[in-house]
Motif scaffolding. Structure first.
Motif, PDB file in Angstrom:
ATOM      1  N   VAL A   1      17.492 -36.748 131.386  1.00  8.60           N
ATOM      2  CA  VAL A   1      17.937 -35.481 130.799  1.00  8.60           C
ATOM      3  C   VAL A   1      19.436 -35.594 130.575  1.00  8.60           C
ATOM      4  N   LEU A   2      19.849 -35.771 129.323  1.00  7.33           N
ATOM      5  CA  LEU A   2      21.252 -35.984 129.004  1.00  7.33           C
ATOM      6  C   LEU A   2      22.015 -34.684 128.799  1.00  7.33           C
ATOM      7  N   GLY A   3      21.332 -33.623 128.400  1.00  6.49           N
ATOM      8  CA  GLY A   3      21.999 -32.346 128.168  1.00  6.49           C
ATOM      9  C   GLY A   3      22.177 -31.557 129.453  1.00  6.49           C
ATOM     10  N   SER A   4      23.008 -30.524 129.387  1.00  5.76           N
ATOM     11  CA  SER A   4      23.252 -29.675 130.555  1.00  5.76           C
ATOM     12  C   SER A   4      22.068 -28.751 130.790  1.00  5.76           C
ATOM     13  N   ILE A   5      21.830 -28.438 132.052  1.00  5.90           N
ATOM     14  CA  ILE A   5      20.742 -27.527 132.405  1.00  5.90           C
ATOM     15  C   ILE A   5      21.001 -26.150 131.815  1.00  5.90           C
ATOM     16  N   PHE A   6      22.258 -25.737 131.784  1.00  6.63           N
ATOM     17  CA  PHE A   6      22.591 -24.425 131.215  1.00  6.63           C
ATOM     18  C   PHE A   6      22.177 -24.351 129.749  1.00  6.63           C
TER      19      PHE A   6
END
Length: 371
Positions: free
Chosen positions: A254-259
């Motif tokens: 998962v490269l993107g932010s959780i937010f």
């Protein structure tokens, strides 16, 4: 002394006039939202279809398309003169492990090919030449034809004038399961948003529960917004479960932010919740809303790139496909999860989701009726 004189008379102090307590502007919305969450708690099927079913689907497809050696091509060789030569050439070729070879009669080989049992049929002419029977509409048949021809030519002594090497690439981020998880997440947000709201709304209308709200001071917008907001709590759990399964079971990165992912999920849940409200705003029966829901969702299941890329469809309908809300949500989720693309760079997709959700909610608010 009389009793009246001995007993002092108690005097009541005057109470100041206090205004009656009034509920705040969002009190009705808050009570409706809490009531809706309690209703979901009493529906065990929600737990299965919203949480368990997507996990089972992702796990099953992930296992089916896990990294493994390529399937061997099923090859049928028509019996007769030259059949043994063809079999011997394939068996001594460097690609021998890639073939499952069977000797068949002409009728048996063609029947098996027609029924999908064989990917290719080799018909020797008895003079050292071979005829391939394959189906250009079947990718596995086209691949088998190329593999068989290469193996026969190489085994017969062909030497390639150009030296080449091949590198196998199956790293996390480029596998089918990496493509699949965001698509399943978007599909589940659509299904739970539309069915969880539209079905519940028509069910309350059919059981005459909505008529009881008519005589209350509750705002229509608060009622619809409470139904819409109830999906957000479930949305956070859905995202967490699917991403956790992808990371732990299939080593997805998962490269993107959780937010950013949660924000996309929130926008997607609100969008499809609005579409679900609009679909169910006038429906009177469960059968009616079921047909409407399938009519709305079926094109997105097919065209929006849940299980395979929508780039396979003709270029003339690509603008229409990209305008669908599920397409925008799936593309945004894949860009954020697999590529780490910032939300600001995805504003066209976010705009599509906002327009679908906002326009649907406003139309539902206008057309909604209690009975």
């Amino acid at each position: 002394m009389s009793v009246a004189q001995e007993t002092p008379v108690a005097t009541l102090k005057a109470q100041p006039n206090r205004p009656p307590r009034r509920n705040g502007r969002w009190a009705g919305y808050t009570h409706l939202l809490v009531a809706r969450m309690l209703e979901l708690k009493r529906e065990p099927e929600v737990v299965f279809w919203v949480f368990v079913f997507p996990l089972l689907l992702a796990a099953g497809l992930g296992i089916a398309f896990r990294n493994k050696p390529g399937d061997a091509a099923s090859v049928a060789i028509v019996e007769g003169a030259g059949a043994q030569d063809a079999q011997a050439l394939l068996q001594r070729s460097p690609q021998a492990a890639s073939f499952k070879i069977q000797m068949q009669s002409a009728d048996g080989a063609r029947k098996g090919f027609r029924l999908g049992k064989y990917d290719i049929v080799i018909e020797p002419d008895g003079q050292g030449a071979f005829q391939y029977r394959y189906d250009p509409a079947r990718p596995e048949s086209v691949l088998a034809k190329a593999q068989v021809d290469d193996a026969l030519q190489t085994a017969a002594g062909r030497k390639d004038p150009v030296a080449t090497t091949a590198v196998v690439s199956s790293e996390p981020g480029s596998r089918y399961i990496d493509f699949l998880i965001p698509g399943l997440l978007g599909m589940n947000l659509m299904n739970s948003g539309m069915w969880g709201i539209g079905f519940a709304l028509v069910d309350m209308r059919q059981r005459k529960l909505l008529k009881r709200f008519v005589g209350t001071p509750m705002r229509r917008g608060d009622f619809l917004l409470a139904l819409l907001s109830s999906r957000l709590v479930l949305m956070i759990i859905e995202i967490g479960l699917l991403l956790t399964l992808g990371v732990l079971a299939f080593h997805m990165k998962v490269l993107g932010s959780i937010f950013a992912i949660v924000l996309l999920g929130t926008l997607g849940a609100m969008c499809f919740g609005g579409v679900g409200l609009l679909t169910a705003s006038r429906a009177q029966k469960i059968e009616s809303v079921s047909g409407l829901m399938n009519l709305v969702m079926m094109p997105m299941w097919i065209f929006s790139g849940v299980f395979f890329s929508y780039e396979r469809f003709p270029a003339i309908i690509q603008p229409l496909i990209k305008a669908l809300p599920l397409t925008a949500l799936n593309d945004a989720l894949r860009a954020s999860i697999l590529e780490g693309t910032p939300l600001l760079n995805q504003w066209p997709r976010l705009l599509i989701l906002a327009l679908w959700g906002g326009i649907s909610f406003m139309l539902a608010l206008k057309w909604f009726r209690w009975t």
